[in-house]
Design an enzyme around this catalytic site. Structure first.
Site, PDB file in Angstrom:
ATOM      1  N   LYS A   1      -4.357 -28.778  37.341  1.00  0.00           N
ATOM      2  CA  LYS A   1      -3.822 -29.836  36.484  1.00  0.00           C
ATOM      3  C   LYS A   1      -4.862 -30.933  36.315  1.00  0.00           C
ATOM      4  CE  LYS A   1      -0.412 -33.609  36.719  1.00  0.00           C
ATOM      5  NZ  LYS A   1       0.763 -34.138  37.444  1.00  0.00           N
TER       6      LYS A   1
ATOM      7  N   TRP B   1       4.540 -29.919  31.707  1.00  0.00           N
ATOM      8  CA  TRP B   1       5.837 -30.569  31.447  1.00  0.00           C
ATOM      9  C   TRP B   1       5.885 -31.985  32.019  1.00  0.00           C
ATOM     10  CZ3 TRP B   1       7.342 -25.893  34.597  1.00  0.00           C
ATOM     11  CH2 TRP B   1       7.133 -24.720  33.872  1.00  0.00           C
ATOM     12  N   HIS B   2       4.728 -32.571  32.253  1.00  0.00           N
ATOM     13  CA  HIS B   2       4.683 -33.949  32.744  1.00  0.00           C
ATOM     14  C   HIS B   2       4.425 -34.892  31.567  1.00  0.00           C
ATOM     15  CE1 HIS B   2       3.540 -32.451  37.055  1.00  0.00           C
ATOM     16  NE2 HIS B   2       4.774 -32.145  36.710  1.00  0.00           N
ATOM     17  N   HIS B   3       5.337 -34.857  30.604  1.00  0.00           N
ATOM     18  CA  HIS B   3       5.200 -35.672  29.396  1.00  0.00           C
ATOM     19  C   HIS B   3       5.298 -37.157  29.759  1.00  0.00           C
ATOM     20  CE1 HIS B   3       7.496 -31.993  27.590  1.00  0.00           C
ATOM     21  NE2 HIS B   3       6.234 -31.698  27.861  1.00  0.00           N
ATOM     22  N   HIS B   4       4.486 -37.969  29.125  1.00  0.00           N
ATOM     23  CA  HIS B   4       4.515 -39.403  29.401  1.00  0.00           C
ATOM     24  C   HIS B   4       4.010 -40.168  28.186  1.00  0.00           C
ATOM     25  CE1 HIS B   4       0.552 -37.825  30.639  1.00  0.00           C
ATOM     26  NE2 HIS B   4       0.071 -38.981  30.239  1.00  0.00           N
TER      27      HIS B   4
END
Length: 580
Positions: A402, A502-505
């Site tokens: 990541k 899926w770590h949308h910010h």
């Protein structure tokens, strides 16, 4: 005489005890209300049961990772309504168990907890639609934010730590270290990701073991469980409640003020929730990095030209709504194993700040557990005994990389005025060359771990690592165009095989869309509290910090209203990061 003195002293002591008891009862009552235990929440109902019009002190749009702890906290002292577009995760709890992780996120049935969509980048991504939000579908890893994030958040450090512990008491467990995870740990150390920091919540350089929201029986716990803290007399949660727009009023010479929310139930019937008059109530959006900017724009707050093109009345021209959207690129190596391996999700992480994280999982189930299989399929399997002919577990696992703080950002834009339609989403993966450079460096570490002596028991010795790279390059994990050189250079490999973590910010960033109290700039009575406020994802997984933020902002809002000071909370002390 001595007996009289003793009696007077005892009477005086009893009087002081009763005084203290009464004061404590009124002061600490919010902490000792008659709570309810998940999944037996009387206050969670279908939106179809909602009245045509209702009044509340606070309306929280989104019962997710931030919304649940926020609403639970506010309900201690006020009337709270939560509008959740998804269903309850408690109907079939087996569906979210650790062994069904892959099947849960790939579920496309109408009642699934996952909405799968394709970004404008050609990458598959997921949005949660369940009470508990992303904590119902994620890999469960729990770890705190780095100190820089806490400093920049503007939150009091003591409140932050107290809020983490508040979460941990309910839903956080020791992460098991399987043989696969142990091999990853040792491979990271062998590859130079040092030092070994043991078991800790702290976000520090090196290799560590984190925590998890899966218990020792591999059952998932989620942010929805934090509603156990709620006062059931003061809270109502509606499921399958899709927010259409925020209602604003504006008097001459004053700013627009949020007054309520129009929402729709599963049958298509619209309802109106309004803020109680003469209170300092607020509408608080906690719908995530995609849902929160989407709702702001549907309500008339956003880029005026885009809103007018869709016929949306502009309440406030705010061109930064939906901008600065980010996601952490994921690339991986699949490592087949000579023997079956345990089901394991993320327990071990290798961190080299500020750029890269390495994690791993193994033994994923390829068929659902018995509790999730529909009855007619279960009957067929039992009658034919067909299930005995194949192993439902993956023989092997994945080592993931990541990019920790991508510089590349994108946007959210409305496609239509339909709130059920996922808007246009572009993350611009690897648009900035620094992000690609970090991916190449990280994937080289992944290859080093897979090639390490520590990992040798889980490798077919006759299969070279390059062949594993070739294997991933051949499988269409996204819809991006492939190059003939995908497997020949790590730069091309990163670009062609990128997936979402899926770590949308971002999309409602503090300082651009919000002030430092998370209030929407230019209007009154409206806040946003969720990952859309972040400029980068905190820690290796943001869920711990998003839950902490929900709790901390609930306490902070109460303090702003003069309802409470920030007292130590009334639960038994649990382990902090240095005590684990």
């Amino acid at each position: 005489m001595d007996k009289l003195i003793m009696k007077d002293a005892m009477d005086m002591g009893l009087w002081w005890f009763l005084q203290a008891f009464v004061v404590a009862a009124f002061t600490l009552e919010p902490y000792f209300c008659h709570a309810e235990t998940a999944p037996h929440y009387s206050f969670v109902q279908e939106a179809s049961t909602a009245p045509e019009v209702s009044y509340h002190d606070y309306i929280v749009v989104g019962g997710g990772v931030a919304g649940c702890p926020l609403a639970a906290t506010l309900s201690e002292t006020a009337d709270v309504l939560v509008l959740e577009r998804g269903g309850s995760p408690y109907g079939k709890p087996e569906k979210t168990d650790k062994g069904n992780f892959v099947l849960n996120i790939l579920d496309t049935f109408p009642d699934s907890f996952t909405e799968i969509f394709v970004t404008e980048d050609g990458v598959y991504s997921h949005r949660a639609r369940a009470l508990g939000g992303g904590s119902v579908i994620n890999a469960g890893f729990y770890s705190h934010a780095d100190l820089e994030f806490v400093k920049n958040s503007g939150l009091d450090e003591a409140l932050v730590n107290d809020s983490y512990r508040w979460v941990e008491k309910k839903i956080v467990f020791e992460a098991p270290v399987s043989e696969w995870q142990a091999a990853v740990r040792d491979g990271l150390l062998e590859s130079g990701v040092l030092p070994f920091n043991g078991v800790t919540h702290s976000h520090v350089n090196g290799t560590k073991i984190g925590s998890t929201i899966f218990d020792m029986d591999d059952h998932r716990h989620s942010a929805a469980d934090l509603l156990e803290y709620a006062d059931p007399k003061n809270i109502k949660v509606y499921l399958h409640a899709t927010a259409h727009k925020i209602i604003f009023t504006q008097e001459t010479g004053s700013r627009p003020k949020a007054e309520g929310v129009i929402f729709e139930d599963e049958s298509g019937v619209k309802h109106t929730a309004l803020l109680t008059k003469n209170t300092k109530g607020e509408v608080i959006i906690s719908a995530g990095a995609i849902g929160s900017p989407q709702l702001l724009m549907l309500s008339g707050i956003g880029p005026a030209d885009q809103l007018e093109a869709l016929g949306i009345e502009v309440v406030l021209d705010q061109p930064m709504v939906g901008q600065g959207l980010g996601d952490n690129p994921l690339n991986f190596l699949f490592v087949p194993s000579p023997e079956p391996v345990e089901v394991s999700l993320l327990s071990v992480v290798g961190i080299y700040l500020p750029t890269n994280y390495i994690e791993a999982g193994s033994g994923f189930n390829l068929l659902p557990s018995i509790g999730w299989i529909p009855d007619f399929i279960l009957h067929f399997l039992n009658q034919t005994n067909i299930s005995s002919f194949f192993d439902t577990r993956l023989k092997g696992g994945v080592i993931l990389h990541k990019v920790a703080r991508p510089l590349s950002t994108g946007y959210v834009e409305l496609r239509s005025t339909d709130p059920t339609e996922t808007p246009k989403v572009r993350f611009n993966y690897f648009k900035e060359p620094e992000d690609l450079e970090m991916c190449v460096r990280g994937m080289q570490t992944v290859i080093d771990v897979a090639s390490s002596e520590s990992f040798s028991d889980f490798r077919f010795r006759l299969i070279p690592t390059q062949l594993l790279v070739d294997l991933v390059a051949l499988v269409p994990f996204n819809l991006r165009p492939r190059s003939l050189d995908t497997a020949k250079s790590l730069e091309q490999f990163c670009n062609d095989t990128v997936m979402s973590f899926w770590h949308h910010h971002g999309g409602c960033s503090v300082g651009k869309v919000l002030d430092h109290d998370y209030k929407v700039l230019g209007v009154d009575g409206l806040r946003v509290v969720d990952a859309s406020t972040f400029n980068f994802t905190p820690g290796t997984n943001p869920q711990a910090t998003i839950m902490m933020l929900g709790r901390a902002m609930g306490v902070r809002i109460q303090k702003e209203r003069g309802i409470r000071e920030v007292h130590p909370t009334s639960y038994v002390h649990t382990m902090n990061s240095d005590e684990l």
